[in-house]
Design a protein around this motif. Structure first.
Motif, PDB file in Angstrom:
ATOM      1  N   MET A 121      50.080  33.291  38.184  1.00  0.00           N
ATOM      2  CA  MET A 121      50.360  32.153  36.973  1.00  0.00           C
ATOM      3  C   MET A 121      49.089  31.362  37.330  1.00  0.00           C
ATOM      4  O   MET A 121      48.420  30.974  36.138  1.00  0.00           O
ATOM      5  N   LEU A 122      48.649  30.829  38.350  1.00  0.00           N
ATOM      6  CA  LEU A 122      47.349  30.038  38.431  1.00  0.00           C
ATOM      7  C   LEU A 122      46.180  30.974  37.951  1.00  0.00           C
ATOM      8  O   LEU A 122      45.444  30.427  37.311  1.00  0.00           O
ATOM      9  N   ARG A 123      46.250  32.116  38.373  1.00  0.00           N
ATOM     10  CA  ARG A 123      44.866  33.100  37.763  1.00  0.00           C
ATOM     11  C   ARG A 123      45.077  33.068  36.211  1.00  0.00           C
ATOM     12  O   ARG A 123      43.844  33.241  35.690  1.00  0.00           O
ATOM     13  N   LEU A 124      46.431  33.385  35.837  1.00  0.00           N
ATOM     14  CA  LEU A 124      46.219  33.320  34.119  1.00  0.00           C
ATOM     15  C   LEU A 124      45.811  32.186  33.630  1.00  0.00           C
ATOM     16  O   LEU A 124      44.990  32.170  32.686  1.00  0.00           O
ATOM     17  N   GLU A 137      41.807  41.543  34.397  1.00  0.00           N
ATOM     18  CA  GLU A 137      40.981  40.225  34.710  1.00  0.00           C
ATOM     19  C   GLU A 137      41.670  39.134  35.562  1.00  0.00           C
ATOM     20  O   GLU A 137      41.150  38.668  36.476  1.00  0.00           O
ATOM     21  N   LEU A 138      43.084  39.147  35.177  1.00  0.00           N
ATOM     22  CA  LEU A 138      43.499  38.169  36.079  1.00  0.00           C
ATOM     23  C   LEU A 138      43.823  38.342  37.609  1.00  0.00           C
ATOM     24  O   LEU A 138      44.086  37.868  38.552  1.00  0.00           O
ATOM     25  N   MET A 139      44.043  40.000  37.640  1.00  0.00           N
ATOM     26  CA  MET A 139      43.946  40.280  38.898  1.00  0.00           C
ATOM     27  C   MET A 139      42.652  40.788  39.733  1.00  0.00           C
ATOM     28  O   MET A 139      42.573  41.384  40.567  1.00  0.00           O
ATOM     29  N   ARG A 140      41.677  40.136  38.864  1.00  0.00           N
ATOM     30  CA  ARG A 140      40.096  40.821  39.422  1.00  0.00           C
ATOM     31  C   ARG A 140      40.240  40.234  40.983  1.00  0.00           C
ATOM     32  O   ARG A 140      40.556  39.092  41.414  1.00  0.00           O
ATOM     33  N   SER A 175      35.254  37.204  42.011  1.00  0.00           N
ATOM     34  CA  SER A 175      35.850  36.293  41.089  1.00  0.00           C
ATOM     35  C   SER A 175      34.719  35.521  40.327  1.00  0.00           C
ATOM     36  O   SER A 175      35.000  34.968  39.121  1.00  0.00           O
ATOM     37  N   ASP A 176      33.773  35.433  41.136  1.00  0.00           N
ATOM     38  CA  ASP A 176      32.560  34.713  40.407  1.00  0.00           C
ATOM     39  C   ASP A 176      31.908  35.228  39.260  1.00  0.00           C
ATOM     40  O   ASP A 176      31.215  34.671  38.403  1.00  0.00           O
ATOM     41  N   SER A 188      33.932  45.713  40.946  1.00  0.00           N
ATOM     42  CA  SER A 188      35.220  45.301  41.041  1.00  0.00           C
ATOM     43  C   SER A 188      36.104  46.295  41.837  1.00  0.00           C
ATOM     44  O   SER A 188      36.927  46.131  42.827  1.00  0.00           O
ATOM     45  N   TRP A 189      35.965  47.677  41.354  1.00  0.00           N
ATOM     46  CA  TRP A 189      36.744  48.841  41.995  1.00  0.00           C
ATOM     47  C   TRP A 189      36.205  48.883  43.354  1.00  0.00           C
ATOM     48  O   TRP A 189      37.516  49.278  44.168  1.00  0.00           O
ATOM     49  N   SER A 190      35.020  48.923  43.698  1.00  0.00           N
ATOM     50  CA  SER A 190      34.817  48.786  45.070  1.00  0.00           C
ATOM     51  C   SER A 190      35.312  47.924  45.950  1.00  0.00           C
ATOM     52  O   SER A 190      35.466  48.009  47.274  1.00  0.00           O
ATOM     53  N   ASN A 191      35.816  46.560  45.510  1.00  0.00           N
ATOM     54  CA  ASN A 191      36.170  45.522  46.285  1.00  0.00           C
ATOM     55  C   ASN A 191      37.536  45.122  46.151  1.00  0.00           C
ATOM     56  O   ASN A 191      38.256  44.224  46.603  1.00  0.00           O
ATOM     57  N   VAL A 192      38.237  46.279  45.908  1.00  0.00           N
ATOM     58  CA  VAL A 192      39.883  46.261  45.777  1.00  0.00           C
ATOM     59  C   VAL A 192      40.421  46.187  46.919  1.00  0.00           C
ATOM     60  O   VAL A 192      40.100  47.014  47.944  1.00  0.00           O
ATOM     61  N   SER A 193      41.063  45.325  47.275  1.00  0.00           N
ATOM     62  CA  SER A 193      41.604  44.897  48.603  1.00  0.00           C
ATOM     63  C   SER A 193      43.264  45.254  48.890  1.00  0.00           C
ATOM     64  O   SER A 193      43.772  45.793  48.044  1.00  0.00           O
ATOM     65  N   LEU A 194      43.567  45.172  49.832  1.00  0.00           N
ATOM     66  CA  LEU A 194      45.000  45.382  50.247  1.00  0.00           C
ATOM     67  C   LEU A 194      46.101  44.677  49.366  1.00  0.00           C
ATOM     68  O   LEU A 194      46.966  45.476  49.059  1.00  0.00           O
ATOM     69  N   GLN A 195      45.757  43.703  49.094  1.00  0.00           N
ATOM     70  CA  GLN A 195      46.542  42.946  48.169  1.00  0.00           C
ATOM     71  C   GLN A 195      46.257  43.111  46.498  1.00  0.00           C
ATOM     72  O   GLN A 195      47.145  42.450  45.958  1.00  0.00           O
TER      73      GLN A 195
END
Length: 996
Positions: A673-676, A301-304, A309-310, A258-265
């Motif tokens: 909110m949708l991710r939560l 987790e909600l910011m994964r 996300s899979d 996940s750390w390696s896939n952290v994007s601009l957003q």
């Protein structure tokens, strides 16, 4: 600490950042001294609010009455004295103010327009000073970004080779002018941009720290290092022997994939870049205070990252209890709309005051929601500390300036003058209470009583006309009741007002300072001592001084363009009421909320498009151009706001709120909110997990009523003695269609006031047309004179002349009257027929016996032609649409038939008794055609007698005290408006299903 490795720490997002920092400082961090000398410590934090809050935390945790505090300041505030003491060359050019730079850009835009008249964009801007102002603001924002990122436009010529639309080429040309001319102008003035100077000072500080390391410890806390110069400063501090960099909420529990896939957003993007820039691995960053808890894990987790996300099902498997624990003290409130959301938030904040201690903060980027919450809190007279404040324009003397500029822009219109006079500070050198009384009378006499021409001359002429017509023409009852003293006070005040406002009237192109000086002079003359007495006076004085200092940079212009610039500055300066400081309730923007950890936080406005906002590359640099200039893409802003969300989400008690609708538009919950909801669903938790006390129901109960009683239609039954004993034939139609209007006007004595913003009324137009036409036929009852058209126009000029300064009347109405005059003369022969005598504007009164009561029916006939057989032809001129034959026959429009009945009984003085052969409406519109003859195809006398008998029967009904004056009894159309609908509360009882 390891001397060779950068000293970097992190405080978990679910730990109070400033509390933890204060605790560690008092323990001796970063040098480990159990009795630290705080006076030697320098602490750098992102904002001034964070600096003040850290001071409070240190004093509270020390439990001492007094404490030598460390030096705490925002990261961008570099002490230039320290630079000079350590030998660093800090002699940088001064920074131009944002106002001064904006004025310079406006001047450059003018120059670009003059050099590019062939471009459509240049032509559009030249026709709109507001557009030039908006462009300057937008360009200033772009320059701020360029200076912050330390990017130049030197590669601008390369952008011409990018596939661009035609208008983009014009924009590139404008950017090129800014790149060359703005830089040259700043260089000539020995100045640079504020952000450029800040970055340069920070780099000098970096040099000082490297060359002359300070003896005392240095801490940089809470920065994410998004600014290049700040990253260098953090690097230098982290390598000091007694230095430390403390990151806000570095996620050290996130898996490596996940750390390696952290994007601009992603919220960790800026921190990841900073850690890499510092030459560290994530695991090399030490934790300060407590390790991250379950709340931080849920946030992670909600910011994964979307690319992994899979892995949610795997990561969340068997973690129901952990998620449940992490969401303890987190509540979700889903409101119907913005108003309900604001009501719920206000109730939450009000509840906090019931506790003896504790702070609660609303954190939101939605300023509309923030204003609604402040308004809802006024229910309990509760003030809230709003970090953003409100525009200075809305307060006291600044609002008076705004009204004054509006008045000049409208060329001293009635509406704008009325608003200016009504301002609490307006007195024009008189006693405030005295001027208040005079302004109310002027409102009645001028702004509602008659049309007013443009300019100050129109204001003066309107008052002179009102004085001349005083007592000669029918006036509104409120005007008629004015005393001689009232008129005398107005007569003295009008010249005073004109003399005061005259310096701003009719000005041409001048330098900006003169416009500004005159505006301030006139405003202070209007407000007197009150102008500088408001709580906002210091902020306004500071702004006006800045405007005076920078005004020489603005290009020569007319007053309205100068006013546009002044208005923008008044609207840009935020003002916070002093009374709101010190409260435990606060409203924070995302920047102000950083590092703050109140006991309870409300994350409001969590709707997509609000939080986070949609990424926007802006009008100047599209995505390919941003790549060309190595500028960050706009998605970085989403990453920053998501980090703000995560940090606030880590507070002890959290309320999450959003709305299902925004006005009439459906609103979408924020992606977070949708991710939560997805995380909760994955572990088998339902929405009820986030519901606590029934706040929505409690908020609704505040405005709920136990019992509603639908409003019934009013049925006024005044005493018979109080009912009208005289009505004109034109009022009889009102009695038939809307009896309540007769009750309101002739029993209650009420009379509607004309809206001050209304254009000259159609009633006045009809009066002018009728007066001129009536005079013409009165002077020429027989054959028409040779120059009939000229005679009619001559009479018309006498009636129109007093309104010569009113463009709509002197231009539009007069032009129509000229066409009407030609049409009447051309059609008079066919209209007159075999008439032996023409009588115009003749009055008549018929006495009717209603039992023991005498009732007088009056009329003023536009024209009665006595024909050769002694019968009559009654003619009525209508500037509007005449009624149909059907409406006349049915008795809904009995004006002419009742005149015929009156004529038969000799009610018109000097005409004797005549039967009526023909009834005719002449529509005089002045359009194409200018007029139209409409004969009423009925048996005139049969209908006249029938309508008179019906009227007597109707009037007899109103001699019964049980007969009510019902509203809107026989309106022609349901959507017709009655002038007393507001008094009868029509929209309330009609919605309740009641009907007359």
């Amino acid at each position: 600490m390891d001397k060779d490795r950068p000293h970097v720490f992190s405080i978990a997002c679910d730990a109070s950042f400033l509390d933890t920092l204060a605790t560690e400082i008092l323990k001796g961090f970063p040098v480990g001294n159990s009795e630290p000398n705080l006076g030697e410590l320098l602490v750098l934090v992102p904002t001034r609010r964070a600096a003040r809050e850290l001071q409070f935390k240190l004093l509270a945790q020390s439990k001492l009455n007094g404490l030598v505090l460390p030096t705490i300041r925002p990261i961008g505030d570099v002490d230039e004295d320290d630079l000079e003491m350590e030998g660093a060359d800090s002699r940088l050019p001064d920074a131009i103010s944002s106002m001064g730079r904006q004025f310079l850009i406006i001047a450059l835009i003018d120059k670009w327009i003059s050099e590019n008249p062939h471009l459509q964009l240049a032509r559009e801007i030249s026709n709109s000073p507001q557009q030039a102002q908006s462009l300057a603001i937008s360009l200033a924002e772009l320059i701020d970004s360029l200076e912050t990122e330390e990017v130049t436009l030197d590669r601008l010529p390369d952008a011409y080779f990018i596939d661009l639309a035609g208008h983009r080429e014009a924009i590139l040309g404008l950017l090129g002018l800014i790149r060359i001319d703005l830089a040259a102008k700043l260089h000539a003035d020995g100045m640079i941009g504020a952000n450029q100077r800040r970055s340069a000072l920070i780099r000098l500080e970096v040099q000082r720290l490297r060359d002359h390391p300070p003896k005392g410890p240095v801490i940089a806390a809470g920065s994410t290092g998004t600014i290049p110069a700040t990253r260098e400063l953090l690097m230098a501090i982290s390598k000091l022997e007694n230095g430390a960099v403390i990151l806000p909420g570095l996620d050290q529990d996130m898996d490596d994939e996940s750390w390696s896939n952290v994007s601009l957003q992603h919220p960790q993007h800026a921190l990841k870049q900073l850690v890499e820039h510092l030459g560290l691995e994530r695991g090399q960053v030490s934790v300060l205070g407590n390790n991250a808890g379950n709340r931080a894990w849920v946030a992670s987790e909600l910011m994964r990252p979307s690319d992994v996300s899979d892995k949610w099902q795997y990561a969340l498997h068997g973690q129901k209890q952990r998620v449940k624990s992490g969401l303890a003290n987190v509540s979700l409130l889903v409101a119907r709309d913005k108003n309900q959301e604001a009501s719920v938030i206000a109730l939450l904040m009000r509840q906090e005051l019931e506790r003896s201690t504790g702070e609660i903060a609303l954190v939101t980027p939605d300023r509309d929601l923030a204003r609604r919450v402040k308004s809802a809190l006024l229910r309990w007279n509760v003030e809230v500390d709003d970090s953003a404040g409100e525009p200075l324009l809305r307060f006291g003397a600044a609002s008076l300036l705004a009204l004054l500029m509006d008045t000049v822009a409208s060329d001293f219109s009635a509406t704008s003058l009325g608003a200016l006079f009504a301002h609490p500070m307006s007195n024009f050198g008189l006693e405030p209470q005295q001027f208040r009384h005079i302004s109310q009378n002027l409102d009645l006499v001028l702004f509602r009583g008659q049309p007013m021409g443009v300019g100050l001359s129109g204001f003066t002429h309107a008052f002179d006309r009102a004085m001349a017509n005083r007592g000669k023409t029918r006036a509104h009852s409120l005007v008629a009741n004015l005393s001689d003293g009232d008129w005398g006070d107005m007569a003295e005040a009008v010249p005073r007002i004109v003399d005061c406002l005259k310096p701003l009237a009719g000005g041409g192109t001048e330098v900006f300072p003169r416009h500004l000086d005159r505006l301030i002079k006139v405003a202070t003359d209007i407000g007197g001592a009150l102008f500088w007495a408001g709580e906002e006076s210091l902020a306004l004085e500071t702004l006006l001084l800045a405007l005076q200092q920078e005004s020489h940079r603005f290009p020569p212009c007319d007053f309205n363009r100068a006013a546009t610039a002044i208005r923008h500055q008044l609207n840009s300066v935020a003002f916070r009421k002093p009374a709101a400081s010190g409260t435990r309730l606060s409203i924070l923007g995302l920047l102000e909320a950083r590092l703050m950890s109140p006991d309870t936080v409300i994350l409001g406005g969590l709707n997509e498009g609000k939080w986070p906002r949609q990424p926007d590359a802006g009008p100047w640099l599209n995505r390919p151009m941003r790549d060309l200039f190595e500028m960050p893409q706009p998605e970085r802003q989403i990453g920053q706001t998501s980090h703000d969300f995560v940090q606030a989400f880590g507070c002890r008690h959290v309320y999450l709120t959003y709305s299902r609708r925004d006005g009439m538009t459906p609103a979408i919950p924020s992606r977070w909110m949708l991710r939560l909801q997805t995380v909760m669903k994955a572990v088998g938790l339902g929405p009820e997990q986030l519901y606590s006390e029934p706040w929505l129901e409690w908020a609704a109960a505040l405005d709920a009523v136990s019992r509603t009683v639908p409003l019934q239609i009013p049925r006024p039954t005044p005493p018979v003695a109080a009912r009208p004993k005289r009505l004109s034939v034109t009022r009889i139609e009102k009695l038939v269609r809307d009896p309540y209007a007769i009750y309101a006007q002739f029993v209650l004595g009420l009379e509607p006031l004309v809206d001050s913003s209304a254009t000259p009324s159609v009633a006045l137009r009809g009066t002018l047309y009728h007066a001129a036409i009536g005079d013409f036929f009165t002077q020429h009852p027989g054959n028409l004179p040779d120059d009939a058209i000229g005679k009619m126009l001559e009479l018309g000029r006498k009636h129109f002349e007093p309104y010569g300064d009113t463009p709509e009347i002197s231009g539009f109405w007069w032009a129509r009257f000229r066409r009407i005059s030609h049409w009447i003369v051309e059609n008079e022969e066919s209209l007159r027929g075999d008439a032996m005598n023409v009588v115009a504007e003749v009055d008549g009164v018929l006495e009717l016996n209603l039992g023991d009561t005498k009732f007088h029916l009056s009329a003023r006939a536009d024209r009665i032609d006595i024909l050769g057989d002694a019968t009559a032809h009654i003619i009525d001129f209508k500037s509007g649409s005449p009624p149909s034959t059907k409406a006349v026959s049915a008795g809904f429009s009995p004006q002419l038939t009742l005149q015929a009945a009156m004529l038969e009984q000799g009610a018109f003085k000097g005409l004797g008794r005549h039967e009526t052969r023909q009834l005719t409406y002449v529509r005089i519109s002045g359009g194409t055609p200018a007029g139209e003859i409409r004969n009423v195809e009925i048996d005139a006398m049969q209908e006249a007698r029938k309508h008179l008998a019906s009227l007597v029967a109707l009037l007899m009904k109103y001699q019964d005290e049980n007969q009510a004056y019902l509203p809107r009894y026989g309106m022609q159309r349901e959507d017709d408006v009655s002038e007393f609908d507001h008094l009868s509360r029509y929209w309330e009882w009609i919605l309740a299903g009641d009907a007359p």
